[in-house]
Enzyme design. Structure first.
Site, mmCIF file in Angstrom:
data_model
loop_
_atom_site.group_PDB
_atom_site.id
_atom_site.type_symbol
_atom_site.label_atom_id
_atom_site.label_comp_id
_atom_site.label_asym_id
_atom_site.label_seq_id
_atom_site.Cartn_x
_atom_site.Cartn_y
_atom_site.Cartn_z
ATOM 1 N N ARG A 1 41.261 49.520 33.477
ATOM 2 C CA ARG A 1 41.752 48.802 34.661
ATOM 3 C C ARG A 1 43.166 48.288 34.374
ATOM 4 N NH1 ARG A 1 36.961 47.618 37.595
ATOM 5 N NH2 ARG A 1 38.187 47.619 39.495
ATOM 6 N N GLN B 1 45.991 51.813 38.718
ATOM 7 C CA GLN B 1 45.587 51.270 40.024
ATOM 8 C C GLN B 1 45.507 52.315 41.124
ATOM 9 O OE1 GLN B 1 48.069 47.874 40.778
ATOM 10 N NE2 GLN B 1 46.690 46.477 39.721
ATOM 11 N N ASP C 1 42.178 54.139 40.970
ATOM 12 C CA ASP C 1 41.023 53.294 40.662
ATOM 13 C C ASP C 1 39.996 53.353 41.804
ATOM 14 O OD1 ASP C 1 39.251 51.236 40.159
ATOM 15 O OD2 ASP C 1 40.771 49.961 39.258
ATOM 16 N N SER D 1 38.030 50.168 42.705
ATOM 17 C CA SER D 1 38.709 49.206 43.571
ATOM 18 C C SER D 1 38.741 49.680 45.019
ATOM 19 C CB SER D 1 40.148 48.983 43.110
ATOM 20 O OG SER D 1 40.156 48.339 41.884
ATOM 21 N N TYR E 1 36.725 42.379 33.390
ATOM 22 C CA TYR E 1 35.336 42.379 33.856
ATOM 23 C C TYR E 1 34.631 41.095 33.464
ATOM 24 C CZ TYR E 1 35.789 47.370 34.654
ATOM 25 O OH TYR E 1 36.171 48.579 35.124
HETATM 26 P P1 NAD Z 1 32.995 43.714 38.969
HETATM 27 O O1 NAD Z 1 32.517 44.431 40.179
HETATM 28 O O2 NAD Z 1 32.630 44.258 37.634
HETATM 29 O O3 NAD Z 1 32.489 42.177 39.010
HETATM 30 C C1 NAD Z 1 32.703 41.372 40.134
HETATM 31 C C2 NAD Z 1 32.986 39.939 39.726
HETATM 32 O O4 NAD Z 1 31.780 39.320 39.279
HETATM 33 C C3 NAD Z 1 34.001 39.769 38.592
HETATM 34 O O5 NAD Z 1 35.080 39.009 39.090
HETATM 35 C C4 NAD Z 1 33.214 39.007 37.530
HETATM 36 O O6 NAD Z 1 34.007 38.043 36.830
HETATM 37 C C5 NAD Z 1 32.149 38.319 38.349
HETATM 38 N N1 NAD Z 1 30.995 37.848 37.587
HETATM 39 C C6 NAD Z 1 30.357 38.450 36.537
HETATM 40 N N2 NAD Z 1 29.343 37.665 36.104
HETATM 41 C C7 NAD Z 1 29.317 36.565 36.899
HETATM 42 C C8 NAD Z 1 28.493 35.394 36.966
HETATM 43 N N3 NAD Z 1 27.492 35.182 36.089
HETATM 44 N N4 NAD Z 1 28.753 34.491 37.921
HETATM 45 C C9 NAD Z 1 29.774 34.670 38.802
HETATM 46 N N5 NAD Z 1 30.591 35.738 38.782
HETATM 47 C C10 NAD Z 1 30.364 36.663 37.845
HETATM 48 O O7 NAD Z 1 34.561 43.518 39.019
HETATM 49 P P2 NAD Z 1 35.714 44.330 39.777
HETATM 50 O O8 NAD Z 1 35.808 43.887 41.172
HETATM 51 O O9 NAD Z 1 35.530 45.777 39.536
HETATM 52 O O10 NAD Z 1 37.007 43.812 39.005
HETATM 53 C C11 NAD Z 1 36.965 43.539 37.633
HETATM 54 C C12 NAD Z 1 38.302 43.014 37.168
HETATM 55 O O11 NAD Z 1 39.240 44.057 37.036
HETATM 56 C C13 NAD Z 1 38.945 41.981 38.046
HETATM 57 O O12 NAD Z 1 39.567 41.058 37.198
HETATM 58 C C14 NAD Z 1 40.018 42.717 38.767
HETATM 59 O O13 NAD Z 1 41.091 41.868 39.155
HETATM 60 C C15 NAD Z 1 40.437 43.676 37.696
HETATM 61 N N6 NAD Z 1 41.007 44.888 38.294
HETATM 62 C C16 NAD Z 1 42.085 45.475 37.708
HETATM 63 C C17 NAD Z 1 42.590 46.645 38.271
HETATM 64 C C18 NAD Z 1 43.753 47.346 37.687
HETATM 65 O O14 NAD Z 1 44.664 46.699 37.199
HETATM 66 N N7 NAD Z 1 43.730 48.693 37.697
HETATM 67 C C19 NAD Z 1 42.025 47.188 39.388
HETATM 68 C C20 NAD Z 1 40.920 46.554 39.933
HETATM 69 C C21 NAD Z 1 40.401 45.414 39.355
#
Ligand code: NAD
Length: 382
Positions: free
Chosen positions: A120, A125, A128, A131, A226
């Protein structure tokens, strides 16, 4: 080079590439073969693919003649045997959740890429798929909730009396959660949000949500953004805090997930017993066990007059735009190793090519998948 596009299994509405994406591949002198009916549910007809320059064939012919096979879901081992030697397969195969299948794939000599394994990073991006699809899921979760809730979302002051705005609780502020906040706010709801990563507080607030903090979460800064597994102690504290907000909520949207692990149970039976009659939970974490104690994947159940909808594939309910974005992600990924002239040049020094590759030259090459094989005692093939 020949790229083959397969029709997905019956439960899937999306397709890896739409005709508009095929046009771009044709400009690179790439031949595209499409299984008849692949795009029907995403409103890409066989005629549209033909006009875009693709050939329409039977599944068997696509499988046996393509150099690269695109399918969102994995094909069977029997079909793997039908492919040309050293075919590239690219999809979103969720290898961490089907580790035994991954082990089987090593015997066929093909190269398997799974886009959900891309790191990520900023450079990743544009490809991805997690996302692009989670964004749709977060949006649709709110739209579905608004349509099913026996109440308004916005506040109203009418001659017949006043209506208070709906209270929405969002668990997890990743991509789906943030889009859910934005959509719910646009509809006028009051939104409260939990996440274990304190770093998302500002984003939540900038979208108009209230961030509910629980101190003492495990540090997720080294987990690529994550979520990580939390201690029993923290989860108990978090459940208490969630209970206070959940009992007042009209809608709860659950998105909390930890890659390769069971989703955390944040809405216990005790909390469900105290929730308002007629309230609604949409659980996007259903396929990994769900964030409630009663979630059933791909089903809606009613418990204590609370409807719990378990659906981790909400993006498939918007197949046209979901495929449009998925296809663009796919083209950006292909551009990492297919030149403008349509020549293949796989470079495993590229962190994105390496990161997304699961199986290459009869070996499991992905570090996260290898770790899971070791923890599941399935290591003889690596
Ligand atoms: P995900 O679907 O794996 O998880 C969703 C959310 O659930 C996360 O924010 C996580 O912190 C939260 N979570 C996990 N356990 C929890 C708990 N016990 N209680 C409450 N919340 C909890 O995550 P995602 O949407 O795929 O994104 C993961 C990360 O990657 C994020 O930080 C996002 O900003 C980042 N991201 C980066 C890129 C990139 O740069 N290419 C693209 C997309 C996302």
């Amino acid at each position: 080079m020949i790229i083959g596009i397969l029709k997905e299994p019956f439960f899937e509405t999306r397709v890896s590439l739409l005709p508009e994406h095929v046009v771009l591949l044709k400009k690179q002198n790439i031949q595209v073969k499409v299984q008849s009916g692949s795009g029907t549910n995403a409103f890409g007809s066989d005629e549209n693919y033909l006009s875009a320059g693709a050939e329409i064939l039977k599944r068997e012919d696509v499988l046996t003649t393509s150099d690269v096979i695109l399918s969102m879901h994995p094909i069977s081992d029997e079909e793997m045997k039908m492919l040309k030697a050293r075919t590239l397969l690219i999809g979103t195969y969720n290898p961490l959740s089907q580790i035994k299948s991954v082990k089987n794939w090593t015997q066929f000599g093909h190269t398997v890429f799974s886009l959900d394994m891309l790191p990520r990073t900023t450079r990743a991006q544009s490809m991805d798929v997690l996302s692009s699809q989670a964004n749709i899921a977060g949006y649709r979760a709110v739209i579905m909730a608004a349509a099913q809730l026996p109440k308004y979302f916005p506040m109203f002051m009418t001659a017949a009396g006043s209506i208070a705005p709906a209270k929405i609780l969002i668990l997890g502020a990743g991509v789906a959660g943030l889009q859910a906040i934005a959509t719910a706010r646009r509809l006028g709801a009051v939104v409260e949000v939990f996440d274990t990563r304190p770093s998302v507080k500002e984003e939540v607030m900038s979208l108009g949500g209230k961030f509910v903090e629980v101190e003492g979460a495990a540090d997720a800064s080294l987990a690529g953004g994550y979520g990580v597994v939390q201690t029993e102690d923290y989860l108990k504290k978090q459940q208490q805090r969630i209970a206070e907000v959940a009992v007042k909520a009209d809608v709860i949207i659950c998105t909390a997930q930890i890659p390769g692990k069971r989703a955390p149970v944040l809405i216990t039976e005790e909390i469900l017993n105290k929730m308002k009659a007629g309230s609604l939970i949409i659980d996007l974490a259903a396929s990994t066990g769900g964030n409630t104690a009663k979630t059933v994947d791909k089903e809606t159940i009613v418990y204590n007059q609370v409807s719990i909808i378990g659906d981790s594939n909400l993006s498939a309910g918007m197949p046209a735009d979901a495929s449009k974005l998925y296809g663009k992600n796919m083209l950006n990924f292909l551009a990492l190793f297919i030149s403008k002239e349509g020549e293949l040049n796989l470079n495993f020094d590229d962190d994105l090519v390496k990161g997304a590759c699961v199986v290459h030259e009869a070996e499991v090459v992905n570090e996260r998948v290898k770790e899971m094989l070791i923890s599941d005692n399935l290591t003889d093939s690596i």
